[in-house]
Design an enzyme around this catalytic site. Sequence first.
Site, PDB file in Angstrom:
ATOM      1  N   SER A  61     -54.415  47.102  41.883  1.00  0.00           N
ATOM      2  CA  SER A  61     -53.056  46.364  41.717  1.00  0.00           C
ATOM      3  C   SER A  61     -52.848  45.146  42.609  1.00  0.00           C
ATOM      4  CB  SER A  61     -51.859  47.377  41.799  1.00  0.00           C
ATOM      5  OG  SER A  61     -51.945  48.248  41.106  1.00  0.00           O
TER       6      SER A  61
HETATM    7  N1  SAM Z   1     -53.261  52.633  43.090  1.00  0.00           N
HETATM    8  C1  SAM Z   1     -54.608  52.012  42.545  1.00  0.00           C
HETATM    9  C2  SAM Z   1     -55.087  51.027  43.620  1.00  0.00           C
HETATM   10  O1  SAM Z   1     -54.827  50.973  44.798  1.00  0.00           O
HETATM   11  O2  SAM Z   1     -56.266  50.445  43.336  1.00  0.00           O
HETATM   12  C3  SAM Z   1     -54.603  51.115  41.282  1.00  0.00           C
HETATM   13  C4  SAM Z   1     -54.324  52.134  40.100  1.00  0.00           C
HETATM   14  S1  SAM Z   1     -54.957  51.460  38.518  1.00  0.00           S
HETATM   15  C5  SAM Z   1     -53.796  50.094  38.140  1.00  0.00           C
HETATM   16  C6  SAM Z   1     -54.564  52.932  37.696  1.00  0.00           C
HETATM   17  C7  SAM Z   1     -55.273  54.237  37.792  1.00  0.00           C
HETATM   18  O3  SAM Z   1     -54.665  54.935  37.045  1.00  0.00           O
HETATM   19  C8  SAM Z   1     -56.671  53.848  37.145  1.00  0.00           C
HETATM   20  O4  SAM Z   1     -57.608  54.241  38.040  1.00  0.00           O
HETATM   21  C9  SAM Z   1     -56.490  55.041  35.935  1.00  0.00           C
HETATM   22  O5  SAM Z   1     -57.846  55.528  35.772  1.00  0.00           O
HETATM   23  C10 SAM Z   1     -55.780  55.868  36.575  1.00  0.00           C
HETATM   24  N2  SAM Z   1     -55.115  56.866  35.734  1.00  0.00           N
HETATM   25  C11 SAM Z   1     -54.484  56.923  34.347  1.00  0.00           C
HETATM   26  N3  SAM Z   1     -54.172  57.555  33.938  1.00  0.00           N
HETATM   27  C12 SAM Z   1     -54.171  58.548  35.036  1.00  0.00           C
HETATM   28  C13 SAM Z   1     -53.965  60.014  35.139  1.00  0.00           C
HETATM   29  N4  SAM Z   1     -53.348  60.968  33.978  1.00  0.00           N
HETATM   30  N5  SAM Z   1     -54.256  60.844  35.999  1.00  0.00           N
HETATM   31  C14 SAM Z   1     -54.587  60.277  36.918  1.00  0.00           C
HETATM   32  N6  SAM Z   1     -55.105  58.811  37.025  1.00  0.00           N
HETATM   33  C15 SAM Z   1     -55.034  58.250  36.026  1.00  0.00           C
END
Ligand code: SAM
Length: 213
Positions: A61
């Site tokens: 992000s």
């Molecule tokens: N917090 C992260 C960072 O500091 O880099 C950024 C997160 S990214 C915007 C969103 C993440 O959520 C992705 O890696 C995606 O694979 C994960 N994601 C999406 N749906 C999910 C779920 N149901 N359970 C766990 N992770 C999930």
Amino acid sequence: MDFAEARRLMVETQLIPRGIRDERVINAMLKVPRHLFVNEAIRYRAYDDSALPIGEGQTISQPYMVAVMTELLELSGNEKVLEVGTGSGYQAAILAELAKEVYSIERFEDIARQAEQILREIGYDNVYIFVGDGTEGLPEHAPFDRIIITAGTPNVPETLKNQVSDGGIIVAPVGSRFSQQLVKLRKHGKTFKEEYHTPCVFVPLIGKYGWKE
Ligand code: SAM
């Protein structure tokens, strides 16, 4: 490249002018080496005012979004936090600086392992990484004082509302698949007080209680 200087500039030009005030959050953003959470080839862009790709179509992000969500969590240092969407592990590192323990869950195994490795290498031993569908939370480790969802969701899943402690806070980007608004929920017994914050765009939360694939 002087990464410490890049972090100072990031704080001064991206965070403070947009209203980030919590000194503890600012110090964590000055400290955590964001460039180590992205691929070497794009390290020079790590402190840009944007999200960056981390593989599997996912992103680390934007620094401001990490700071504002962290500030909304009102961390004092004693909290047990659940993060849904580990991604690069950068947000988890910021949380680890400011809370007691961080439980973070990611649906892609390779992304989770990569985040776990870098968090270990840097020395965060209060972060626990899990692979699975974060929309189900981590019932075996609940309750959590704080929950942060770092992927866009149509609403905050009831499963997660049930896993936050009384007086606890949930922060999540809630909205459509393509644009959301940060929502902060504070639990009071069986009810939640809701506040709406900045508009945002996150990759979708895919899972049983999120969006379908
Ligand atoms: N917090 C992260 C960072 O500091 O880099 C950024 C997160 S990214 C915007 C969103 C993440 O959520 C992705 O890696 C995606 O694979 C994960 N994601 C999406 N749906 C999910 C779920 N149901 N359970 C766990 N992770 C999930």
